[in-house]
Scaffold this active site. Structure first.
Site, PDB file in Angstrom:
ATOM      1  N   GLU A  21       1.194   1.498  36.564  1.00 46.74           N
ATOM      2  CA  GLU A  21       1.455   2.812  35.974  1.00 46.74           C
ATOM      3  C   GLU A  21       2.186   2.707  34.645  1.00 46.74           C
ATOM      4  O   GLU A  21       2.748   1.644  34.319  1.00 46.74           O
ATOM      5  CB  GLU A  21       2.273   3.674  36.940  1.00 46.74           C
ATOM      6  N   LYS A 155      13.955   5.160  46.132  1.00 45.96           N
ATOM      7  CA  LYS A 155      15.389   5.139  45.833  1.00 45.96           C
ATOM      8  C   LYS A 155      16.129   6.145  46.672  1.00 45.96           C
ATOM      9  O   LYS A 155      15.597   7.193  47.013  1.00 45.96           O
ATOM     10  CB  LYS A 155      15.590   5.532  44.376  1.00 45.96           C
TER      11      LYS A 155
HETATM   12  N1  PSU Z   1      10.891   5.987  40.805  1.00 45.43           N
HETATM   13  C1  PSU Z   1      11.332   4.882  40.188  1.00 45.43           C
HETATM   14  N2  PSU Z   1      10.868   4.589  38.940  1.00 45.43           N
HETATM   15  C2  PSU Z   1       9.940   5.377  38.313  1.00 45.43           C
HETATM   16  C3  PSU Z   1       9.466   6.544  38.994  1.00 45.43           C
HETATM   17  C4  PSU Z   1       9.962   6.805  40.223  1.00 45.43           C
HETATM   18  O1  PSU Z   1      12.137   4.169  40.731  1.00 45.43           O
HETATM   19  O2  PSU Z   1       9.549   5.080  37.168  1.00 45.43           O
HETATM   20  C5  PSU Z   1       8.412   7.394  38.346  1.00 45.43           C
HETATM   21  C6  PSU Z   1       7.026   7.056  38.934  1.00 45.43           C
HETATM   22  O3  PSU Z   1       6.072   7.141  37.902  1.00 45.43           O
HETATM   23  C7  PSU Z   1       6.825   8.180  39.926  1.00 45.43           C
HETATM   24  C8  PSU Z   1       7.481   9.323  39.218  1.00 45.43           C
HETATM   25  O4  PSU Z   1       5.463   8.447  40.207  1.00 45.43           O
HETATM   26  O5  PSU Z   1       8.644   8.767  38.641  1.00 45.43           O
HETATM   27  C9  PSU Z   1       7.818  10.454  40.156  1.00 45.43           C
HETATM   28  O6  PSU Z   1       8.209  11.559  39.426  1.00 45.43           O
HETATM   29  P1  PSU Z   1       8.368  12.970  40.156  1.00 45.43           P
HETATM   30  O7  PSU Z   1       9.548  12.792  41.071  1.00 45.43           O
HETATM   31  O8  PSU Z   1       8.634  13.949  39.067  1.00 45.43           O
HETATM   32  O9  PSU Z   1       7.082  13.237  40.874  1.00 45.43           O
END
Ligand code: PSU
Ligand code: MN
Length: 299
Positions: A21, A155
């Site tokens: 990603e 996390k």
């Molecule tokens: N968690 C991490 N690092 C990240 C992300 C999440 O430890 O870079 C990023 C990933 O791309 C994940 C996104 O898909 O954040 C999720 O965002 P949201 O909670 O807005 O859906």
């Protein structure tokens, strides 16, 4: 979409390809570590016998297999959007640049024919979701899109018990690689159980094969604990997480800005120590993802 010629060939010749990603590059880590890490992850995948395909959107066109120059640009350029499922049609129509989240990367990977995807952590059910309803679209995507996602768990900025419940409701198998316990990204323990323990890449490949053969749509979540030597002290990281959450609350951070804000604040609060762990766990996932992709092609 624009698929890199190397990847077109690999897919045609049934070689293992691993999707990556770009939100982790543009919104998950600071420059230049983000770029260094993205390139190291690609190299690790190659060294482990698979072909990396970093995914992002340039001028409204999905790119499958970004060049090192494009990765550099995604790490550096200001104003790159963060695209999840809902953003894709708008970003395509307006011809914008966007980094793809786990959800958006899964969509594009599946359309390109890539079945294995490596990342650090997935999005999930946020703490306080009973009021805010803040639940990452990553979870819905795992429920419907046929891609196996390798991560280090989620996390503790998230509500991990609710995230597990949600995945269970949506029918997503959560596998623990050589563990019964759901890893919590910076730490190997969460106090929660995964659905099934798996002990080898081959075992995971066989599960993927059965899922496909039986038309069971949706993803598989492989959770791979951070190596012991890089794991952080639980009380120190919990302290940083609590502080970051309080700060987000105070500043009224909402919507898609929440996760990037928390990630950035935790890196600052731990003086970069959390960033080093984050990098190590992604590299560790890259090795496992490449092995799974290889085993899957050899079945
Ligand atoms: N968690 C991490 N690092 C990240 C992300 C999440 O430890 O870079 C990023 C990933 O791309 C994940 C996104 O898909 O954040 C999720 O965002 P949201 O909670 O807005 O859906
Ligand atoms: Mn959200």
């Amino acid at each position: 979409m624009k698929i890199n010629p190397e990847i077109i060939n690999a897919l045609k010749e049934n070689k293992p390809v691993v999707a990556l990603e770009s939100t982790i590059i543009s919104h998950g880590m600071p420059y230049p570590k983000n770029v260094e890490t993205a390139l190291k992850v690609e190299k690790t995948i190659r060294d482990s016998g698979a072909i990396p395909a970093t995914i992002g959107i340039i001028d409204g066109e999905p790119i499958v297999g970004m060049t090192p120059e494009e990765i550099e640009e995604f790490g550096k350029r200001k104003g790159i959007l963060k695209a999840s499922r809902l953003d894709l049609p708008v970003i395509y129509a307006k011809k914008l640049w966007a980094a793809t989240t786990v959800a958006a990367t899964m969509i594009i990977a599946a359309q390109a024919g890539i079945e294995v995807f490596v990342t650090g952590g997935i999005g999930g059910v946020h703490r306080g979701a009973n009021e805010t309803m803040d639940i990452s679209a990553d979870l819905q995507e795992l429920a419907k899109t046929n891609v196996t996602v390798i991560c280090a768990g989620a996390k503790a900025i998230l509500d991990l018990p609710l995230t597990m419940e949600y995945l269970e409701t949506m029918g997503v198998p959560v596998l623990g690689y050589q563990t019964e316990e759901l890893p919590a990204f910076y730490t190997r323990e969460s106090g929660l159980k995964v659905n099934y323990r798996v002990d080898s890449p081959k075992e995971i490949a066989l599960i993927m094969k059965e899922k496909k053969a039986n038309n069971l749509n949706g993803g598989i979540l492989v959770t791979n604990p951070i190596p012991k030597e890089y794991a952080l002290d639980k009380s120190a990281i919990d302290f940083a997480i609590e502080k970051a959450l309080a700060e987000a609350n105070k500043q009224g951070i909402k919507g898609k800005a929440v996760t990037p804000f928390l990630l950035k604040t935790i890196v600052e609060l731990t003086d970069g120590e959390s960033l080093e762990s984050n990098i190590k766990l992604v590299l560790n996932n890259a090795v496992l993802g490449a092995k799974i992709a290889k085993e899957y092609k050899e079945l």
